[in-house]
Design an enzyme around this catalytic site. Structure first.
Site, PDB file in Angstrom:
ATOM      1  N   CYS A 161     -35.254  -1.097   4.754  1.00  0.00           N
ATOM      2  CA  CYS A 161     -35.744  -2.202   5.588  1.00  0.00           C
ATOM      3  C   CYS A 161     -34.931  -3.478   5.337  1.00  0.00           C
ATOM      4  CB  CYS A 161     -37.237  -2.403   5.355  1.00  0.00           C
ATOM      5  SG  CYS A 161     -38.024  -3.385   6.637  1.00  0.00           S
TER       6      CYS A 161
ATOM      7  N   HIS B 283     -40.013   2.930   4.954  1.00  0.00           N
ATOM      8  CA  HIS B 283     -40.386   2.714   3.553  1.00  0.00           C
ATOM      9  C   HIS B 283     -40.941   3.963   2.892  1.00  0.00           C
ATOM     10  CE1 HIS B 283     -39.962  -1.656   3.829  1.00  0.00           C
ATOM     11  NE2 HIS B 283     -40.546  -1.583   5.005  1.00  0.00           N
TER      12      HIS B 283
ATOM     13  N   GLU C 133     -41.090   4.485  -0.091  1.00  0.00           N
ATOM     14  CA  GLU C 133     -41.740   4.054  -1.331  1.00  0.00           C
ATOM     15  C   GLU C 133     -43.217   3.723  -1.124  1.00  0.00           C
ATOM     16  OE1 GLU C 133     -39.703   2.300   0.486  1.00  0.00           O
ATOM     17  OE2 GLU C 133     -40.247   0.169   0.519  1.00  0.00           O
TER      18      GLU C 133
END
Lengths: 315, 196
Positions: free
Chosen positions: B82, B175, B177
């Site tokens: 991002c 994302h 994560e």
């Protein structure tokens, strides 16, 4: 608008992951109150991760009195047009129509805020009904978890807005983190009692007890007025800070507008650096040297009459 | 099992702790990067999600841009998610302060508009077998143009490019994560194992 999914391309907007995820992206950052497009630009230039579009900063709301409402739509649009970082705006507690309006403007986060006059003394907004995420204030774990049950995707400790006095922010963050530490040592039957006493769902409370943290990002707010204040809140466990009057009420005695904005920019930049390097006293000393020598004058919370305190609103 | 590579996560602002958790699950040791000297001995680097303008200013203020670029040019495997993808791109027309600028891609910031348009979508990524990856796109950028050396690893159903690789560089608009699925981190850890 609630969570929306389209079967054609399996994509969904307004999901919990997406709403709470934006707060994850703001972590380690500073969200700054601004009242003009020009201040918004200064905030972005200084490294703010988001701005809060307001008509008046809390210290002026305090001074002016009267009813404090959602900001004027024109002002919010001007601020949105002036920056590329997320723009937040405040709705009154319980005023779901202000929230609907802010959502339709494409505001990135709504703060259902005790800084504005309360619109509903019994009910907060049902925030799960919205695609836009909400942040809410809390003084203790019960308030935080009740707001999360209502759909808040981010929490900020309330502190006492517009004072420049960090004492309440410290109290609220220590309270929440202390309560979480106690939960972690409780037996299951004690958790049921804790849920009853805190008036929160047992499932949510159990999650907090198991993980040792809130299920959403928690920032600190209400009283941060220097880089040292910001670093203090970070060391106490805040994941980022909101700064209201502390930036654009500093250097208030400088009459030349450009000079004043430059000084305020120095304060904003120093607080941004303090939040990144909050554990490094050498850098904290360096950034503290760069701030204007006329920080916000402030109000001592201990000397405020109790009817002027904002943090007790909406519990 | 081979030795756990040491991977740095740029920790100026954003969701660097989530990356650290996913990296540990994927078999890496993790260190946080706040100063140029922290870059010593790492075998990989992640530039996390966050606000690209804020991270860019801190990179500049604390003289991290040139050291990071030098390590990347020497072959350090580096992944931007991002905001990280924006900072890695050679061409990010709406970022006011270019910083690392090493990857031959054009990135359009905040391509889907305000937060209410943020979304999640299941996509297939080249190199990741089995179930699709849940791509979480938060005020996300898209990769609007790619250089000749860049391979496209993943697209959304509307055709937007959201995952690319160019030699030692990886960039994603989404994302991984923020999910419990550490397969993308596994893919990156494999890249770091080839670098010493």
């Amino acid at each position: 608008m609630s969570a929306n999914s389209s079967s054609e391309n399996n994509s969904s907007t307004g999901t919990w992951t997406v709403k709470s995820g934006l707060a994850q992206m703001l972590k380690g950052g500073v969200i700054m109150d601004v009242v003009t497009a020009q201040q918004a630009e200064v905030a972005q230039e200084s490294g703010a991760v988001a701005v809060m579009a307001l008509e008046r900063v809390p210290s002026d709301i305090r001074k002016d009195g009267g009813v404090a409402r959602m900001s004027h739509v024109k002002l919010i649009k001007e601020i949105q047009a002036s920056v590329s970082i997320p723009v937040m705006a405040k709705a009154r507690i319980g005023h779901f129509v202000e929230a609907q309006i802010l959502e339709s403007l494409g505001v990135d986060y709504i703060d259902e805020s005790e800084v504005l006059t309360v619109a509903d003394e019994d009910n907060h907004i049902d925030k799960s009904n919205f695609a836009v995420p909400f942040v809410c204030g809390a003084r203790n774990l019960g308030e935080a978890l009740r707001r999360i049950s209502e759909g808040a995707a981010m929490i900020r400790t309330k502190g006492e807005a517009g004072t420049g006095d960090i004492v309440e922010a410290v109290r609220h963050l220590r309270t929440i983190n202390g309560e979480i530490r106690k939960l972690s040592s409780m037996l299951k039957d004690e958790l049921f009692t804790a849920a009853k006493n805190l008036q929160v769902p047992i499932e949510l409370l159990t999650t907090v007890a198991d993980t040792g943290k809130l299920p959403v990002v928690n920032f600190s707010a209400g009283g941060v007025a220097s880089p040292a204040d910001a670093a203090l809140m970070m060391q106490l466990g805040a994941e980022g800070v909101f700064v209201g009057s502390g930036i654009f009420k500093s250097a208030a005695d400088i009459t030349n507008e450009t000079d004043r904005l430059n000084q305020q920019k120095a304060m904003a930049t120093a607080i941004v650096k303090a939040v990144t390097y909050y554990e490094d006293p050498r850098i904290l000393a360096e950034v503290s040297e760069a701030i204007p020598d006329n920080a916000m004058r402030g109000l001592s919370v201990a000397q405020l009459p109790s009817e002027e305190l904002m943090a007790g609103r909406g519990n | 099992m081979s030795k756990r590579p040491l991977v740095g996560v740029l920790a100026l602002q954003g969701d660097f702790r989530e990356h650290a958790t996913s990296l540990s699950e994927a078999g890496a040791e993790v260190t946080e990067i706040r100063h140029a000297e922290n870059l010593k001995n790492i075998q990989g680097l992640i530039i996390p999600g966050g606000e690209s303008t804020a991270i860019a200013r801190l990179l500049i203020a604390y003289n991290l841009t040139d050291p990071i670029r030098r390590h990347i040019e020497q072959g350090l495997p580096t992944w931007g998610t991002c905001a990280g993808a924006i900072l890695l791109a050679k061409n990010a027309p709406d970022l006011d302060r270019p910083t690392i600028s090493v990857m031959n891609i054009t990135v359009q910031r905040n391509a889907f508009g305000p937060q209410i348009n943020s979304f999640e979508e299941n996509i297939y990524v080249n190199g990741i077998s089995g179930l699709p990856i849940k791509a979480i796109l938060i005020r996300a950028p898209i990769i609007s143009d790619t250089g000749p050396e860049v391979s496209i690893l993943g697209k959304l159903s509307d055709g937007s490019i959201v995952a690319v690789k160019e030699n030692n560089l990886l960039a994603t608009s989404f994302h991984p994560e923020l999910t419990n699925d550490s397969r993308m981190h596994g893919l990156f850890v494999d890249m770091t194992r080839q670098y010493s």
